[in-house]
Motif scaffolding. Structure first.
Motif, PDB file in Angstrom:
ATOM      1  N   SER A 280       0.817  -1.208   0.000  1.00  3.98           N
ATOM      2  CA  SER A 280       0.000   0.000   0.000  1.00  3.98           C
ATOM      3  C   SER A 280       0.853   1.262   0.000  1.00  3.98           C
ATOM      4  O   SER A 280       0.358   2.351  -0.296  1.00  3.98           O
ATOM      5  CB  SER A 280      -0.938   0.018   1.204  1.00  3.98           C
ATOM      6  OG  SER A 280      -0.212   0.153   2.409  1.00  3.98           O
ATOM      7  N   LEU A 296      -4.210  -2.570  -6.017  1.00  3.34           N
ATOM      8  CA  LEU A 296      -4.650  -2.774  -4.643  1.00  3.34           C
ATOM      9  C   LEU A 296      -6.120  -2.425  -4.540  1.00  3.34           C
ATOM     10  O   LEU A 296      -6.544  -1.354  -4.956  1.00  3.34           O
ATOM     11  CB  LEU A 296      -3.836  -1.874  -3.704  1.00  3.34           C
ATOM     12  CG  LEU A 296      -4.043  -2.059  -2.204  1.00  3.34           C
ATOM     13  CD1 LEU A 296      -3.450  -3.379  -1.754  1.00  3.34           C
ATOM     14  CD2 LEU A 296      -3.380  -0.929  -1.438  1.00  3.34           C
ATOM     15  N   GLY A 300      -4.532   3.001  -0.797  1.00  3.42           N
ATOM     16  CA  GLY A 300      -3.083   2.959  -0.842  1.00  3.42           C
ATOM     17  C   GLY A 300      -2.522   4.310  -0.437  1.00  3.42           C
ATOM     18  O   GLY A 300      -3.098   5.351  -0.731  1.00  3.42           O
ATOM     19  N   TYR A 302       0.365   5.453  -1.445  1.00  3.54           N
ATOM     20  CA  TYR A 302       1.155   5.887  -2.589  1.00  3.54           C
ATOM     21  C   TYR A 302       2.267   6.852  -2.193  1.00  3.54           C
ATOM     22  O   TYR A 302       2.430   7.931  -2.729  1.00  3.54           O
ATOM     23  CB  TYR A 302       0.268   6.474  -3.710  1.00  3.54           C
ATOM     24  CG  TYR A 302      -0.799   7.465  -3.297  1.00  3.54           C
ATOM     25  CD1 TYR A 302      -0.539   8.832  -3.289  1.00  3.54           C
ATOM     26  CD2 TYR A 302      -2.062   7.031  -2.944  1.00  3.54           C
ATOM     27  CE1 TYR A 302      -1.522   9.737  -2.934  1.00  3.54           C
ATOM     28  CE2 TYR A 302      -3.058   7.924  -2.589  1.00  3.54           C
ATOM     29  CZ  TYR A 302      -2.778   9.277  -2.584  1.00  3.54           C
ATOM     30  OH  TYR A 302      -3.754  10.172  -2.227  1.00  3.54           O
ATOM     31  N   SER A 355      -5.183  -2.275   3.215  1.00  2.00           N
ATOM     32  CA  SER A 355      -3.756  -2.102   2.915  1.00  2.00           C
ATOM     33  C   SER A 355      -2.962  -3.387   3.028  1.00  2.00           C
ATOM     34  O   SER A 355      -1.752  -3.388   2.839  1.00  2.00           O
ATOM     35  CB  SER A 355      -3.151  -1.064   3.867  1.00  2.00           C
ATOM     36  OG  SER A 355      -3.245  -1.506   5.208  1.00  2.00           O
TER      37      SER A 355
END
Length: 500
Positions: A280, A296, A300, A302, A355
């Motif tokens: 995640s 995912l 996430g 990111y 996650s």
């Protein structure tokens, strides 16, 4: 063929509960008293003792571990929750809370090993061979955790089964810790089973592979060459052949049981909730790794992205399938760097919940053994050899979708072009970067080689156009304040790492 995966469901104050599985998870629970009078006597209890540190290690080698090491490299920037860690490409360890958690989990795993190692010699319901096997597995796990402690915190307290009741313990030197690691791994390489008892527990080859890497740090290159060659010659492993990017899912994919590249992975499980949160940190919930296939399913963070203007990314041949495996261009929006951002996409799980992803944690791969062997064989000879080049060519061929074991004039490196040790090491760094991107190994690798100022020190910061200046504090992480609060043998003024 049926496999068993080593999974610890949960660890209770009063006992252990353990799960194994064959093809699909078939739970069989064992709960044992932790009384020192009756535990660690049977093989089932010894197996539960191995499961305990493994379970803790799935917490130790989590998103914090991988993300922190990746943002220290020359090809990554942090975003979001990890922005505070970043100092022009190097981790800012004043934000120590997350790293302190990893410290705690590593020592907790070591503590579980020590407790079992203290009791196993007196086991009365196992053969001497069985006792040696479980002891070897525990010593491998302890060594692996100390290897990561010493590399990232330097001199630390060396807690063993002999001093585990001593609350106040001074630091041992780096040399003392490495000597301890070597002895643990020597025992493990002689006494672990030839074939791992379970998928996710160590065998002889895992111990040899790890010891070979440790010898690279102690500069005992002949021993590193010998051990890595033994692992290669065992024919227990091979590189997975690929023809598309998604074929790498056989190595890194979700719900993966095992692969011929797996030397030692930490196994995850959707069934018991012991999944991996790191995916995640490199994904975005809207990013499609292929049309219709999101990385995912859930939120996430990111936080990782690379700059496509970075020399690693911008000079990487996009015909190399590893480029498509690792680099996913993605526009975050006005708050980021637009077209110049990219996700790190090596790991994905379309069935993830939130996650957590059911992706095994690749701590030791066959690629790692080949990289160790390539360097060790060149250092022993004083110059690159045909064997050194061949180890790298195997990785390169596979990256381009060719048979790793068959010479290929289109992509093979030629020994004549890399006929000095310096040229070969530069080539090794490039190939290692492509092969192990986003595996939390590259920073340690270039640091051992002394390449960090050459690579990270020339790292262009896309945000403000500056270049990295590496300070002493960036080489070791901060020893947690809690260690000084409770361990009175340490002094914050004398024993803390430089710069803190």
């Amino acid at each position: 063929m049926k496999f068993k995966i080593a999974i610890l469901l949960s660890l209770f104050a009063a006992g252990f509960m353990m799960t194994s599985c064959e093809d699909v998870l078939e739970e069989e629970d064992f709960t044992y008293s932790l009384s020192s009078n009756n535990f660690y006597n049977t093989a089932e209890e010894a197996n539960a003792a191995v499961m305990a540190p493994l379970d803790m290690m799935r917490l130790a080698y989590n998103s914090n571990w991988f993300a922190t090491l990746e943002i220290q490299t020359e090809y990554c920037y942090p975003k979001g929750v990890y922005t505070g860690y970043h100092y022009n490409g190097i981790v800012n360890s004043t934000h120590e809370t997350r790293l302190a958690t990893n410290w705690t989990y590593l020592y907790r795993a070591i503590s579980y090993c020590n407790t079992a190692l203290d009791k196993l010699p007196a086991a009365n319901a196992m053969s001497a061979e069985e006792i040696a096997t479980y002891t070897a597995e525990l010593r491998f796990l302890r060594a692996l955790n100390y290897f990561n402690l010493v590399r990232h915190w330097g001199a630390v307290p060396l807690r063993t089964e002999e001093n585990m009741t001593d609350w106040d313990l001074p630091k041992s030197s780096v040399d003392e810790i490495y000597a301890f690691i070597v002895e643990d791994l020597k025992f493990a390489s002689e006494n672990c089973p030839d074939v791992p008892r379970l998928v996710g527990t160590p065998g002889k080859n895992a111990a040899k592979a790890l010891l070979a890497e440790v010898y690279m740090y102690t500069k005992e290159y002949a021993l590193a060459k010998q051990l890595s060659e033994e692992v290669i010659s065992s024919n227990a492993y091979s590189l997975v052949s690929v023809s598309t990017v998604r074929d790498f899912d056989k190595v890194f994919g979700y719900d993966l049981v095992t692969s011929p590249e797996e030397v030692f992975y930490l196994k995850t499980s959707r069934t018991d909730g012991k999944t991996w949160d790191y995916i995640s940190y490199t994904a975005h919930p809207q990013y499609q790794i292929e049309p219709g296939k999101r990385m995912l399913n859930g939120f996430g963070y990111y936080t990782h992205y690379t700059d496509l203007r970075n020399h690693v990314i911008s000079t990487w041949d996009t015909d190399d399938l590893r480029y498509g495996l690792n680099v996913g261009p993605y526009v975050f929006g006005a708050d980021a760097y637009g077209e110049y951002t990219a996700l790190l996409t090596k790991y994905w799980d379309p069935n993830a919940s939130g996650s957590g992803a059911n992706v095994s944690i690749p701590l030791i791969r066959y690629s790692d053994v080949l990289i160790t062997y390539a360097e060790a064989s060149a250092r022993v000879a004083g110059a690159p050899t045909g064997e050194s080049i061949e180890a790298l060519n195997m990785l390169r061929r596979r990256g381009y979708g060719y048979n790793p074991s068959v010479a290929n004039a289109e992509v093979d490196y030629q020994l004549a072009d890399y006929n000095s040790l310096d040229r070969f090491i530069d080539l090794l760094v490039k190939e290692e970067t492509y092969e192990r991107m986003n595996e939390a190994k590259h920073w340690d690798f270039i640091l051992r080689l002394g390449k960090e100022k050459e690579l990270v020190g020339q790292y262009f910061n896309v945000k403000d156009g500056s270049f990295t200046q590496i300070a002493d504090r960036h080489y070791l992480w901060k020893i947690p304040d809690s260690e000084f609060n409770y361990n009175k043998a340490l002094d914050q003024g004398k024993d803390q790492n430089p710069g803190y």
